[in-house]
Design a protein around this motif. Structure first.
Motif, PDB file in Angstrom:
ATOM      1  N   GLY A   1       4.589 -35.263   6.246  1.00  0.00           N
ATOM      2  CA  GLY A   1       3.176 -35.636   6.303  1.00  0.00           C
ATOM      3  C   GLY A   1       2.263 -34.567   6.854  1.00  0.00           C
ATOM      4  N   ARG A   2       2.738 -33.791   7.819  1.00  0.00           N
ATOM      5  CA  ARG A   2       1.841 -32.821   8.471  1.00  0.00           C
ATOM      6  C   ARG A   2       1.299 -31.805   7.482  1.00  0.00           C
ATOM      7  NH1 ARG A   2       1.095 -28.307  11.676  1.00  0.00           N
ATOM      8  NH2 ARG A   2       0.145 -28.747  13.729  1.00  0.00           N
ATOM      9  N   GLY A   3       2.171 -31.297   6.597  1.00  0.00           N
ATOM     10  CA  GLY A   3       1.709 -30.337   5.601  1.00  0.00           C
ATOM     11  C   GLY A   3       0.754 -30.960   4.601  1.00  0.00           C
ATOM     12  N   LEU A   4       0.985 -32.233   4.259  1.00  0.00           N
ATOM     13  CA  LEU A   4       0.100 -32.893   3.303  1.00  0.00           C
ATOM     14  C   LEU A   4      -1.275 -33.157   3.903  1.00  0.00           C
ATOM     15  CD1 LEU A   4       2.632 -35.491   1.835  1.00  0.00           C
ATOM     16  CD2 LEU A   4       1.886 -33.331   0.810  1.00  0.00           C
ATOM     17  N   MET A   5      -1.326 -33.392   5.206  1.00  0.00           N
ATOM     18  CA  MET A   5      -2.603 -33.721   5.839  1.00  0.00           C
ATOM     19  C   MET A   5      -3.548 -32.524   5.899  1.00  0.00           C
ATOM     20  SD  MET A   5      -1.130 -36.139   8.893  1.00  0.00           S
ATOM     21  CE  MET A   5      -2.682 -36.333   9.747  1.00  0.00           C
ATOM     22  N   THR A   6      -3.017 -31.302   5.841  1.00  0.00           N
ATOM     23  CA  THR A   6      -3.868 -30.114   5.867  1.00  0.00           C
ATOM     24  C   THR A   6      -4.129 -29.569   4.470  1.00  0.00           C
ATOM     25  OG1 THR A   6      -1.915 -28.711   6.186  1.00  0.00           O
ATOM     26  CG2 THR A   6      -3.103 -29.449   8.157  1.00  0.00           C
ATOM     27  N   GLY A   7      -3.566 -30.196   3.435  1.00  0.00           N
ATOM     28  CA  GLY A   7      -3.776 -29.738   2.067  1.00  0.00           C
ATOM     29  C   GLY A   7      -5.031 -30.326   1.463  1.00  0.00           C
ATOM     30  N   GLN A   8      -5.296 -29.928   0.202  1.00  0.00           N
ATOM     31  CA  GLN A   8      -6.494 -30.393  -0.484  1.00  0.00           C
ATOM     32  C   GLN A   8      -6.173 -31.180  -1.747  1.00  0.00           C
ATOM     33  OE1 GLN A   8      -9.584 -27.388  -0.992  1.00  0.00           O
ATOM     34  NE2 GLN A   8      -8.548 -26.090   0.492  1.00  0.00           N
ATOM     35  N   ALA A   9      -5.025 -30.946  -2.346  1.00  0.00           N
ATOM     36  CA  ALA A   9      -4.667 -31.634  -3.578  1.00  0.00           C
ATOM     37  C   ALA A   9      -3.786 -32.843  -3.250  1.00  0.00           C
ATOM     38  CB  ALA A   9      -3.933 -30.673  -4.517  1.00  0.00           C
TER      39      ALA A   9
END
Length: 431
Positions: free
Chosen positions: A70-78
């Motif tokens: 989740g942490r990586g997804l929360m800082t992404g844009q897509a």
């Protein structure tokens, strides 16, 4: 499968500069505090030990699920398939820990923001409804076991759901603004790079123009005079050796002056003709040189009271005088007399060089490099150049430079600030 951005439209979000994520350390701290508080509440809530262990275990599984995915997804844009998998797993673990310990619904303070930051708003609203209404379902199913009314958790869950939506709208807006700000910063950086590159190119072009003017006004004119004097000496060496010797002596003098000019030009110092004397004296020396080279009747006069001028003004006026004298040598065929007039006015200094040569038609294209260079040099100190001529009526070149008396100090003269700065920058650039 790809899902749309916040607007709910299908398709990927357009690629953009990543927003700043320095704030994410604060979020990590908030997540850790939420987990610890929920675990402490479960530990001291009482009830069957097995249920407590199962609830704490399910709650603890949320930590690696967040850290690993989740942490990586929360800082992404897509948004993509991983986002849906993370949301489904997060809600499942939340529901599991809530089933074994209703008090663990406190973890919604961390679960709701994670759903909002990893999903488009429309999908996040649906998953938030599941997470907020699941405690109501647990209360309804286990009301007798828990000893509370079946629908007692409904008002609190609805309020939590509404607050979660408001929080989601706020987070999405902050994220969007952060991304837009990052894009603006990146665009500003690119613009600054372009400006720096263009400024560098403009500086190179201006320096080339300056060097061309300096060479034309010093070395080229000196070499032209030397060539003319040597040719005159060659034509008189047999019939008038004394006159030829005089021409050669003058050529040697011009060569020495040109060499001194070249050395000072490289060192970016004051022109030798201005060192140890005034501008009027330097102008008179140029006029005397024209007499020695051509035999013309050169009359020099000064009007008004001579005032000390800033060195940039002195340099520009001297170079203008040199160019005007060079034009007389080259173009004033048939000239017999030349008038050089310097006029010191209250707010300006004028230099006039007038000959009675054959002249030309001003409407034609007669601005050679010398006149263009003179105009450019004078314009740098806010001055003007005017050229008047007519066929058979001679030519007059006048340079006017504005100056302002310094308040409270008699006899001092200063150039406008912008002009002085521009010319001073040129003098420094010679180094």
């Amino acid at each position: 499968m790809r899902v749309g951005p916040d607007t709910g439209a299908t398709g990927d979000e357009p690629p953009a500069t990543e927003p700043r994520t320095g704030w994410f350390g604060l979020w990590d701290g908030f997540f850790a505090v939420s987990y610890l508080l929920t675990a402490v509440l479960l530990f001291f809530s009482g009830g069957p030990t097995a249920a407590q262990a199962a609830a704490i275990g399910a709650l603890t599984l949320i930590v690696p699920w967040y850290a690993g995915l989740g942490r990586g997804l929360m800082t992404g844009q897509a948004y993509g398939r991983k986002n849906l998998i993370f949301a489904a797993g997060l809600v499942a673990l939340f529901c599991l820990t809530t089933w074994f310990g209703l008090i663990s619904s406190f973890s919604l303070y961390a679960v709701a923001p994670m759903l909002i930051m990893t999903l488009p708003m429309r999908q996040a609203v649906g998953w938030l409804a599941v997470a907020n209404l699941f405690p109501v379902l647990v209360t309804w199913i286990r009301s007798e076991e828990l000893g509370i009314p079946p629908w007692s958790a409904l008002p609190l869950s609805l309020l939590s759901y509404a607050l979660s939506i408001l929080l989601g709208v706020w987070i999405k807006r902050v994220t969007r603004q952060s991304r837009e700000r990052a894009e603006l910063i990146e665009e500003l950086r690119r613009t600054q790079e372009r400006v720096a590159r263009l400024s560098h190119e403009a500086g190179i072009s201006a320096e080339r123009e300056r060097l061309a003017r300096e060479i034309h006004d010093t070395l080229a004119q000196g070499l032209t005079s030397i060539i003319s004097l040597v040719q005159a000496a060659e034509s008189n060496v047999r019939d008038a050796p004394d006159q030829a010797s005089g021409h050669l002596s003058r050529a040697g003098q011009v060569a020495r002056e040109s060499l001194a000019e070249a050395r000072e030009f490289v060192a970016a110092l004051t022109p030798p003709t201005l060192r140890g004397g005034s501008l009027v004296q330097a102008v008179r020396r140029q006029a005397d040189g024209l007499v020695a080279d051509t035999g013309l009747d050169v009359r020099t006069s000064v009007r008004g009271e001579e005032e000390p001028l800033p060195m940039p003004v002195n340099v520009v006026l001297l170079r203008s005088m040199q160019e005007a004298v060079a034009n007389v040598r080259k173009h004033a065929a048939g000239a017999r007399a030349v008038d050089v007039v310097m006029t010191f006015e209250q707010d300006a200094v004028r230099l006039l060089v007038r000959d009675d040569g054959e002249g030309f038609t001003p409407e034609g294209d007669h601005d050679g490099y010398g006149l263009r260079g003179m105009r450019a040099r004078v314009a740098e100190i806010n001055g003007t150049v005017s050229v008047g001529s007519r066929p058979g009526g001679g030519t007059a070149v006048e340079v006017r430079v504005p100056v302002t008396a310094t308040a409270g100090t008699a006899g001092e003269v200063s150039v406008p600030v912008t002009a002085a700065a521009g010319t001073a920058a040129e003098e420094r650039a010679r180094g």
